[in-house]
Scaffold this active site. Structure first.
Site, PDB file in Angstrom:
ATOM      1  N   CYS A   1      -4.329  -1.145  -2.281  1.00 48.76           N
ATOM      2  CA  CYS A   1      -4.244  -0.037  -2.608  1.00 48.76           C
ATOM      3  C   CYS A   1      -5.175   0.176  -3.537  1.00 48.76           C
ATOM      4  O   CYS A   1      -4.889  -0.292  -4.755  1.00 48.76           O
ATOM      5  CB  CYS A   1      -2.965   0.799  -2.932  1.00 48.76           C
ATOM      6  SG  CYS A   1      -2.810   2.531  -3.221  1.00 48.76           S
TER       7      CYS A   1
ATOM      8  N   GLU B   1      -5.043   9.882   8.465  1.00 50.60           N
ATOM      9  CA  GLU B   1      -3.541   9.595   8.804  1.00 50.60           C
ATOM     10  C   GLU B   1      -3.087  10.745   9.740  1.00 50.60           C
ATOM     11  O   GLU B   1      -2.015  10.472  10.329  1.00 50.60           O
ATOM     12  CB  GLU B   1      -2.795   9.815   7.624  1.00 50.60           C
ATOM     13  CG  GLU B   1      -3.032   8.680   6.592  1.00 50.60           C
ATOM     14  CD  GLU B   1      -1.871   8.432   5.613  1.00 50.60           C
ATOM     15  OE1 GLU B   1      -1.001   9.288   5.575  1.00 50.60           O
ATOM     16  OE2 GLU B   1      -1.877   7.160   5.025  1.00 50.60           O
TER      17      GLU B   1
ATOM     18  N   ASP C   1       0.970  -1.358  -0.060  1.00 47.92           N
ATOM     19  CA  ASP C   1       0.115  -0.152   0.030  1.00 47.92           C
ATOM     20  C   ASP C   1       0.924   1.212   0.025  1.00 47.92           C
ATOM     21  O   ASP C   1       2.208   1.161   0.449  1.00 47.92           O
ATOM     22  CB  ASP C   1      -1.010   0.029   1.174  1.00 47.92           C
ATOM     23  CG  ASP C   1      -1.891   1.341   1.142  1.00 47.92           C
ATOM     24  OD1 ASP C   1      -2.511   1.418   0.113  1.00 47.92           O
ATOM     25  OD2 ASP C   1      -2.091   1.985   2.180  1.00 47.92           O
TER      26      ASP C   1
END
Length: 276
Positions: free
Chosen positions: A75, A161, A12
């Site tokens: 991903c 994130e 990913d």
């Protein structure tokens, strides 16, 4: 001499693929896995097709060099922008034993139509995934009667994130894109989270979708698909080592990766740095 490990590689651009790996390990715990997160060059979602292709190919090649025979692109952006080129252009030219690269788009599109009662589905993804039209094209192959509506959510990955996915500040951006998607058709009854980061926003997504809406995360679908794939390809399955070992690589800071990865993977990990 011990037999060299031949793990299943999982790639990913950052952390999101760990939500896929978690489901793979839950479904198929006997296999060895090595996870590679290209955190130093994330995000991929805003990058060109050529750049995503080159970055993804570098990472896939490294996983092959580590003994992997099978690599999962966990991903959506890499699956949309790089998978086809790697499968058609690069794998035939590689030396050595038979190797396979699989993505997360096809397993999802093979089943999405079975969840919808109205024949109208929504896809939430990064700008790169949405722009590629990969989901529209692939769903058409399996369920040509489905109507597909897409919405790009460029702020959702940064929210996740940066640890803001469960904070009140995320509500505005989640509601904004849900409202935009549902505004394209009131008949949407199934929504696909076409980014592996988005399951962390699931609680907030449910707040702003109508009761009865089916929301699909990809992890379990991909795990079921891999189990079926290995059954159908015993010549490849037998080459995958089975010691229940896990390894984690990051192109950025291992300390930062380990701290963030716990949120996605659900348990503490210890990664190693990879210089590409």
């Amino acid at each position: 001499m011990p037999t060299p490990l031949q793990p299943i590689g999982v790639f990913d651009s950052g952390y999101g693929g760990l939500t896929i790996l978690r489901e793979l390990v839950g479904k198929l715990p006997q296999y060895d896995y090595v996870y590679l997160g290209d955190n130093a060059r994330t995000p991929y979602g805003t990058r060109s097709f050529e750049t995503v292709y080159q970055y993804t190919l570098e990472c896939v090649q490294h996983l092959f060099d580590r003994g992997c025979r099978l690599v999962i692109l966990a991903c959506n952006t890499a699956s949309a922008k790089a998978l086809r080129n790697i499968q058609q252009l690069d794998l035939p030219k590689m030396d050595g034993p038979n190797r396979r690269v699989l993505g997360v788009i096809r397993p999802t599109t093979e089943v999405i139509g079975t969840y919808s009662r109205t024949g109208q589905v929504g896809v939430l993804g990064t700008r790169g995934t949405v722009t590629s039209e990969s989901y529209v094209v692939e769903i058409e192959k399996f369920f040509p009667e489905l109507r597909v509506f897409q919405e790009a959510c460029p702020m959702w990955v940064p929210l996740v994130e940066n640890g803001e996915y469960d904070n009140p500040g995320a509500d505005y951006f989640v509601r904004q894109h849900i409202d935009r998607l549902l505004g394209k058709s009131p008949g949407i009854d199934t929504i696909l989270l076409a980014c592996t980061h988005y399951p962390l926003l699931l609680g907030k997504i449910r707040q702003y979708t109508p009761i009865g809406t089916t929301i699909l995360s990809q992890g379990r679908i991909v795990a079921d698909s891999l189990a079926d794939y290995l059954l159908r390809h015993p010549e490849l399955e037998v080459e995958c080592s089975k010691h229940g070992q896990r390894a984690f690589l990051t192109t950025d800071s291992p300390a930062d990766f380990d701290r963030q990865a716990t949120v996605f993977y659900g348990e503490p990990i210890q990664s190693m740095h990879l210089a590409l």
